[in-house]
Design a protein around this motif. Structure first.
Motif, PDB file in Angstrom:
ATOM      1  N   LEU A   1      52.600  15.404 -35.098  1.00  0.00           N
ATOM      2  CA  LEU A   1      53.363  15.321 -33.877  1.00  0.00           C
ATOM      3  C   LEU A   1      52.405  15.240 -32.773  1.00  0.00           C
ATOM      4  CD1 LEU A   1      56.140  15.583 -32.485  1.00  0.00           C
ATOM      5  CD2 LEU A   1      56.018  17.786 -32.485  1.00  0.00           C
ATOM      6  N   ASP A   2      51.248  15.830 -32.601  1.00  0.00           N
ATOM      7  CA  ASP A   2      50.349  15.808 -31.631  1.00  0.00           C
ATOM      8  C   ASP A   2      49.871  14.432 -31.395  1.00  0.00           C
ATOM      9  OD1 ASP A   2      50.852  18.318 -30.784  1.00  0.00           O
ATOM     10  OD2 ASP A   2      49.139  19.254 -32.107  1.00  0.00           O
ATOM     11  N   GLN A   3      49.580  13.764 -32.483  1.00  0.00           N
ATOM     12  CA  GLN A   3      49.108  12.435 -32.534  1.00  0.00           C
ATOM     13  C   GLN A   3      50.277  11.369 -31.781  1.00  0.00           C
ATOM     14  OE1 GLN A   3      47.995  12.024 -36.588  1.00  0.00           O
ATOM     15  NE2 GLN A   3      45.977  11.738 -35.968  1.00  0.00           N
ATOM     16  N   TRP A   4      51.387  11.607 -32.063  1.00  0.00           N
ATOM     17  CA  TRP A   4      52.482  10.599 -31.823  1.00  0.00           C
ATOM     18  C   TRP A   4      52.606  10.827 -30.317  1.00  0.00           C
ATOM     19  CZ3 TRP A   4      56.167  11.112 -36.407  1.00  0.00           C
ATOM     20  CH2 TRP A   4      56.332   9.616 -36.809  1.00  0.00           C
ATOM     21  N   LEU A   5      52.739  12.277 -29.748  1.00  0.00           N
ATOM     22  CA  LEU A   5      53.012  12.306 -28.486  1.00  0.00           C
ATOM     23  C   LEU A   5      51.812  11.885 -27.536  1.00  0.00           C
ATOM     24  CD1 LEU A   5      54.700  16.166 -28.753  1.00  0.00           C
ATOM     25  CD2 LEU A   5      55.773  13.889 -28.397  1.00  0.00           C
ATOM     26  N   LEU A  13      52.048   8.203 -27.324  1.00  0.00           N
ATOM     27  CA  LEU A  13      53.153   7.631 -26.377  1.00  0.00           C
ATOM     28  C   LEU A  13      52.906   7.873 -25.010  1.00  0.00           C
ATOM     29  CD1 LEU A  13      55.906   8.533 -29.081  1.00  0.00           C
ATOM     30  CD2 LEU A  13      55.178   6.180 -28.438  1.00  0.00           C
ATOM     31  N   HIS A  14      52.487   9.196 -24.727  1.00  0.00           N
ATOM     32  CA  HIS A  14      52.111   9.593 -23.392  1.00  0.00           C
ATOM     33  C   HIS A  14      51.105   8.677 -22.790  1.00  0.00           C
ATOM     34  CE1 HIS A  14      53.909  13.351 -22.399  1.00  0.00           C
ATOM     35  NE2 HIS A  14      54.187  13.461 -23.623  1.00  0.00           N
ATOM     36  N   ALA A  15      50.326   8.009 -23.647  1.00  0.00           N
ATOM     37  CA  ALA A  15      49.417   7.110 -22.771  1.00  0.00           C
ATOM     38  C   ALA A  15      49.667   5.704 -22.983  1.00  0.00           C
ATOM     39  CB  ALA A  15      47.916   7.474 -23.688  1.00  0.00           C
ATOM     40  N   SER A  16      50.698   5.351 -23.536  1.00  0.00           N
ATOM     41  CA  SER A  16      51.364   4.161 -23.829  1.00  0.00           C
ATOM     42  C   SER A  16      51.959   3.461 -22.609  1.00  0.00           C
ATOM     43  CB  SER A  16      52.114   3.806 -25.140  1.00  0.00           C
ATOM     44  OG  SER A  16      52.649   2.599 -25.191  1.00  0.00           O
ATOM     45  N   PRO A  17      51.639   2.279 -22.328  1.00  0.00           N
ATOM     46  CA  PRO A  17      52.257   1.505 -21.106  1.00  0.00           C
ATOM     47  C   PRO A  17      53.497   1.195 -21.283  1.00  0.00           C
ATOM     48  CG  PRO A  17      50.698  -0.069 -22.292  1.00  0.00           C
ATOM     49  CD  PRO A  17      50.454   1.348 -22.673  1.00  0.00           C
ATOM     50  N   CYS A  58      55.939   3.082 -23.086  1.00  0.00           N
ATOM     51  CA  CYS A  58      56.795   4.158 -23.238  1.00  0.00           C
ATOM     52  C   CYS A  58      57.024   5.056 -21.813  1.00  0.00           C
ATOM     53  CB  CYS A  58      56.372   5.233 -24.283  1.00  0.00           C
ATOM     54  SG  CYS A  58      57.193   6.618 -24.493  1.00  0.00           S
ATOM     55  N   ARG A  59      58.083   5.110 -21.331  1.00  0.00           N
ATOM     56  CA  ARG A  59      58.483   6.307 -20.236  1.00  0.00           C
ATOM     57  C   ARG A  59      58.670   7.580 -20.543  1.00  0.00           C
ATOM     58  NH1 ARG A  59      63.714   6.636 -16.970  1.00  0.00           N
ATOM     59  NH2 ARG A  59      64.575   5.062 -18.159  1.00  0.00           N
ATOM     60  N   VAL A  60      58.091   8.571 -20.178  1.00  0.00           N
ATOM     61  CA  VAL A  60      58.135   9.816 -20.440  1.00  0.00           C
ATOM     62  C   VAL A  60      59.126  10.496 -19.589  1.00  0.00           C
ATOM     63  CG1 VAL A  60      56.899  12.158 -20.944  1.00  0.00           C
ATOM     64  CG2 VAL A  60      55.909   9.923 -21.522  1.00  0.00           C
ATOM     65  N   VAL A  61      60.100  11.330 -19.891  1.00  0.00           N
ATOM     66  CA  VAL A  61      61.233  11.669 -19.175  1.00  0.00           C
ATOM     67  C   VAL A  61      60.624  13.269 -18.725  1.00  0.00           C
ATOM     68  CG1 VAL A  61      63.279  12.852 -18.852  1.00  0.00           C
ATOM     69  CG2 VAL A  61      63.097  10.791 -20.125  1.00  0.00           C
ATOM     70  N   ASP A  62      60.564  13.259 -17.301  1.00  0.00           N
ATOM     71  CA  ASP A  62      60.127  14.594 -16.627  1.00  0.00           C
ATOM     72  C   ASP A  62      61.250  15.340 -16.056  1.00  0.00           C
ATOM     73  OD1 ASP A  62      59.038  16.400 -15.117  1.00  0.00           O
ATOM     74  OD2 ASP A  62      57.848  15.386 -13.752  1.00  0.00           O
ATOM     75  N   HIS A  63      61.728  16.360 -16.622  1.00  0.00           N
ATOM     76  CA  HIS A  63      63.013  17.154 -16.354  1.00  0.00           C
ATOM     77  C   HIS A  63      62.807  18.046 -15.043  1.00  0.00           C
ATOM     78  CE1 HIS A  63      65.634  15.862 -19.487  1.00  0.00           C
ATOM     79  NE2 HIS A  63      64.736  16.062 -20.343  1.00  0.00           N
ATOM     80  N   SER A  64      61.471  18.160 -14.672  1.00  0.00           N
ATOM     81  CA  SER A  64      61.296  19.070 -13.542  1.00  0.00           C
ATOM     82  C   SER A  64      61.995  18.482 -12.235  1.00  0.00           C
ATOM     83  CB  SER A  64      59.724  19.036 -13.556  1.00  0.00           C
ATOM     84  OG  SER A  64      59.122  18.110 -13.138  1.00  0.00           O
ATOM     85  N   GLY A  65      61.869  17.150 -12.087  1.00  0.00           N
ATOM     86  CA  GLY A  65      62.499  16.573 -10.776  1.00  0.00           C
ATOM     87  C   GLY A  65      63.953  16.600 -10.934  1.00  0.00           C
ATOM     88  N   GLY A  66      64.930  16.956 -12.046  1.00  0.00           N
ATOM     89  CA  GLY A  66      66.207  16.975 -12.271  1.00  0.00           C
ATOM     90  C   GLY A  66      66.728  15.550 -12.585  1.00  0.00           C
ATOM     91  N   VAL A  67      67.766  15.528 -12.027  1.00  0.00           N
ATOM     92  CA  VAL A  67      68.609  14.081 -12.412  1.00  0.00           C
ATOM     93  C   VAL A  67      67.839  12.804 -12.239  1.00  0.00           C
ATOM     94  CG1 VAL A  67      70.641  12.842 -12.260  1.00  0.00           C
ATOM     95  CG2 VAL A  67      70.832  15.221 -12.609  1.00  0.00           C
ATOM     96  N   ASP A 124      61.691  11.848 -24.539  1.00  0.00           N
ATOM     97  CA  ASP A 124      62.532  12.945 -23.731  1.00  0.00           C
ATOM     98  C   ASP A 124      62.136  14.021 -25.029  1.00  0.00           C
ATOM     99  OD1 ASP A 124      63.808  14.802 -22.833  1.00  0.00           O
ATOM    100  OD2 ASP A 124      65.619  13.820 -22.693  1.00  0.00           O
ATOM    101  N   GLY A 125      61.008  14.826 -24.310  1.00  0.00           N
ATOM    102  CA  GLY A 125      60.490  15.724 -25.340  1.00  0.00           C
ATOM    103  C   GLY A 125      59.975  15.197 -26.682  1.00  0.00           C
ATOM    104  N   THR A 126      60.702  15.607 -27.795  1.00  0.00           N
ATOM    105  CA  THR A 126      60.154  14.795 -29.066  1.00  0.00           C
ATOM    106  C   THR A 126      61.096  13.693 -29.503  1.00  0.00           C
ATOM    107  OG1 THR A 126      61.408  16.516 -30.531  1.00  0.00           O
ATOM    108  CG2 THR A 126      59.179  16.966 -29.874  1.00  0.00           C
ATOM    109  N   LEU A 127      62.230  13.356 -28.695  1.00  0.00           N
ATOM    110  CA  LEU A 127      63.175  12.484 -29.074  1.00  0.00           C
ATOM    111  C   LEU A 127      62.636  10.992 -28.398  1.00  0.00           C
ATOM    112  CD1 LEU A 127      66.442  14.163 -28.373  1.00  0.00           C
ATOM    113  CD2 LEU A 127      65.200  14.157 -30.467  1.00  0.00           C
TER     114      LEU A 127
END
Length: 671
Positions: free
Chosen positions: A115-119, A122-126, A128-137, A165-168
């Protein structure tokens, strides 16, 4: 190794996917789709390539996304199920799958990333968009819905095809569809469709049409009242709990309310399939017919019976491909109330298109059974809605009303308690209910009810340890034969004499339901077996009088819907296929029908939305990947009077203990 792997050439750019192709997990669509995505990330690590392929794989197998934290088990389970029902790796004597063991062994040995390898990849891949819930909707729950908060629209679309989104992990299309549904339903929960006080005449009508049972909460009245007031009402419950009965009365009250307040009321009724829409119309007519004894309601019957239920696709207006419609955000439906029946069968993409096409002020009423088998397409929307509403903090809390009193069976019937025990996962109670009704041979009636001994409404025919030789199969055959032969002989006799109405009615009295298509426990075997009982000399022609038919796809030309049932009858002008319709019985030449199959037995999936007086459920073996709680529940709840369960105790327990697993993020988004 999959046979497809022998012909599928894996592009060099995604060569790391070859082991998953050889194992039969990935096909051409996923491999070539991943290759296209890889062009935008030339240095993509192998983990990104596999993640992209699985994100594309997920919608094709019912999932809205792939959970990277549990990808391997889900893929193993799906592959085993496909092999089991497709014939690969099935033992002919039992239908049991060795596929599950093979798949688990093959796939466990594949080089799955951690899981760590995957995440990290993907975080580094151009791509893939990573959802940040800290900013709300605005930051994370962005959607393509025109009616949502303006702040969300800036982030609605993105040039990155994957969304994490998280692990999804989603494709962008599935992500946006999920967010459209979640945002729209949350917003509708906050809207009062009927501000102010409901007129006393309307409340009095509802109380008269939906009287309380002594000592019981009046859930039907509560549901109808909620439908009048709320922007979103979800009415759920098992078959026979009065969902259509309740909705018919809620609509009558809405009509009266509109007359009193002198406002227009345009109502649309729709369902996901033509068969479900037709049954919705029949049920509504039957429910409205009961108004005859109520002077206040009688005058409201005509506006309701004038409403013709249709499919969701026809309501939206299909434009070219079935995924594009006339009505949408820029051309919404001109209706004030929309009722969607059999909502459990509505897939995520279709629900998204529907909600986009419904004006914000339109009242939406969803009706269905979330415990039945989910849609054959993506997602489990109704079940996710119900799960979200269980959370008191969710906007949907209070908008879902579950009707629990079964009205289809007799009050003392064991079918209702059995179905409820299955639904709630109480395997021990299910086994005890069936064990109390154990029988080697249900009494044969030969179609003569007057000569039959008293029959129990639930009978369990223990198939095992199924003697795999002739003695075991002969015993099971005899038990099924005793139950089905009487009504089917009457149906055949009526068909031979040209009485289509009686033939259809007798045929509708009994059905054998199977999980598998092939093998000892499958539809094909049981259709051949039952056919041999009724046609001992062998049918000289394919379309013999009495042959029951099941339409396997929509035929607009002949006005036949996928799932419609008919029967071949002898007429003065030759053999004809008789189908019931709202205008009576239609007779068609068999050559006019494109896709039909014999239907003494049918899959449990195909039976959804139907009911039969007597149901024989032939369970798969306990080790079959097809066992599942929703499968057993759906089969059991098709019976109105008598249920025969053929299987082993181990198979029953395996079914009850195996709830469906559709990977989605909708329930969380709705909370």
């Amino acid at each position: 190794m999959s046979a497809a792997a022998d012909v599928l050439v894996v592009p060099m750019s995604v060569g790391s996917l070859t082991p998953w192709v050889r194992a039969g997990v990935l096909g051409a669509a996923e491999v070539h789709g991943a290759a296209v995505l890889a062009r935008a990330d030339v240095g993509a690590d192998d983990a990104v390539q596999l993640a992209a392929a699985l994100a594309l794989w997920a919608p094709g197998h019912g999932h809205a996304c792939v959970d990277l934290a549990a990808a391997a088990p889900v893929v193993i389970e799906d592959l085993a199920r496909r092999r089991s029902d497709g014939g690969g790796g099935i033992r002919a004597d039992t239908g049991a799958g060795v596929a599950g063991e093979d798949a688990a062994r093959e796939l466990a040995e594949l080089p799955w990333p951690s899981l760590d390898q995957w995440l990290a990849a993907l975080h580094a891949s151009p791509i893939c968009r990573v959802v940040d819930h800290s900013g709300g909707v605005a930051a994370g729950r962005a959607t393509g819905l025109a009616a949502v908060d303006a702040a969300a629209l800036d982030a609605a679309f993105d040039d990155r095809p994957l969304v994490l989104d998280g692990t999804l992990l989603y494709t962008q299309r599935q992500w946006i569809d999920e967010q459209i549904v979640a945002t729209d339903l949350r917003r509708r929960c906050a809207v009062s469709a009927r501000p102010g006080t409901i007129p006393s005449e309307v409340d009095a009508l509802l109380a008269e049409l939906l009287p309380a049972d002594a000592g019981q909460p009046n859930l039907q009245y509560n549901a109808a009242r909620a439908a009048i007031r709320s922007g979103l009402t979800v009415v759920v419950g098992g078959p026979g709990t009065g969902k259509t009965h309740t909705i018919a009365r809620a609509l009558a009250a809405m009509v009266l309310d509109a007359e009193i307040t002198e406002r227009p009321l345009r109502i649309a009724l729709a369902a996901p399939t033509g068969k479900a829409a037709a049954r919705m119309g029949e049920a509504l007519v039957a429910a409205v017919a009961s108004f005859a004894g109520n002077a206040s309601a009688l005058g409201l019957a005509t506006p309701l019976t004038d409403i013709v239920p249709t499919t969701i696709h026809r309501l939206l207006g299909v434009r070219g491909r079935r995924t594009r419609f006339v009505h949408g955000p820029n051309d919404p439906l001109d209706v004030d109330v929309i009722v969607i029946d059999e909502a459990s069968m509505v897939a995520l993409p279709l629900m998204a298109r529907l909600l986009e096409a419904v004006r914000p002020e339109t009242q939406v009423v969803l009706v269905g059974d979330p415990d039945q088998l989910e849609s054959i397409d993506v997602g489990s929307v109704l079940a996710d809605i119900v799960r979200a509403a269980d959370d008191p903090a969710s906007p949907l809390a209070g908008h879902v009303i579950r009707l629990v009193r079964p009205r289809r069976q007799a009050a003392d019937s064991a079918i209702g308690p059995l179905a409820d025990a299955i639904r709630t996962g109480r395997a021990r109670d299910v086994v005890e209910l069936l064990a109390a009704r154990l029988s080697e041979r249900p009494a044969e009636t030969n179609g003569d009810a007057s000569s039959a001994a008293p029959r129990r409404d639930v009978v369990f025919v223990d198939a095992g340890p199924l003697a795999l030789g002739m003695s075991g199969s002969a015993r099971i055959d005899a038990a099924v034969r005793d139950v089905v032969l009487g009504p089917l002989r009457l149906a055949t006799a009526a068909a031979e004499s040209g009485n289509a109405a009686d033939a259809l009615a007798e045929f509708a009295r009994v059905r054998v339901l199977c999980a598998h298509r092939r093998g000892f426990f499958g539809v094909r075997r049981w259709n051949r077996t039952i056919e041999s009982w009724l046609q001992p000399d062998g049918a000289t022609q394919r379309d013999y009088p009495g042959r029951p038919l099941l339409a396997t796809r929509n035929d607009q030309r002949q006005r036949i819907a996928n799932g419609d049932t008919g029967v071949i009858v002898r007429t003065a002008v030759g053999r004809r296929a008789a189908f019931a319709s709202g205008n009576g019985i239609r007779l068609l030449a068999p050559a006019q029908l494109d896709m039909v199959e014999t239907a003494y037995a049918m899959t449990i999936h195909k039976s959804q939305g139907s009911e039969y007086e007597t149901v024989v459920v032939v369970l798969p073996p306990a080790d079959s990947p097809l066992v599942g709680r929703e499968l057993l529940y759906t089969a059991v709840t098709r019976a109105t009077t008598r249920l025969i369960v053929v299987g082993t105790t181990a198979a029953v327990i395996a079914c009850v203990d195996t709830p469906a697993r559709r990977v989605t993020g909708l329930a969380a988004a709705l909370r």
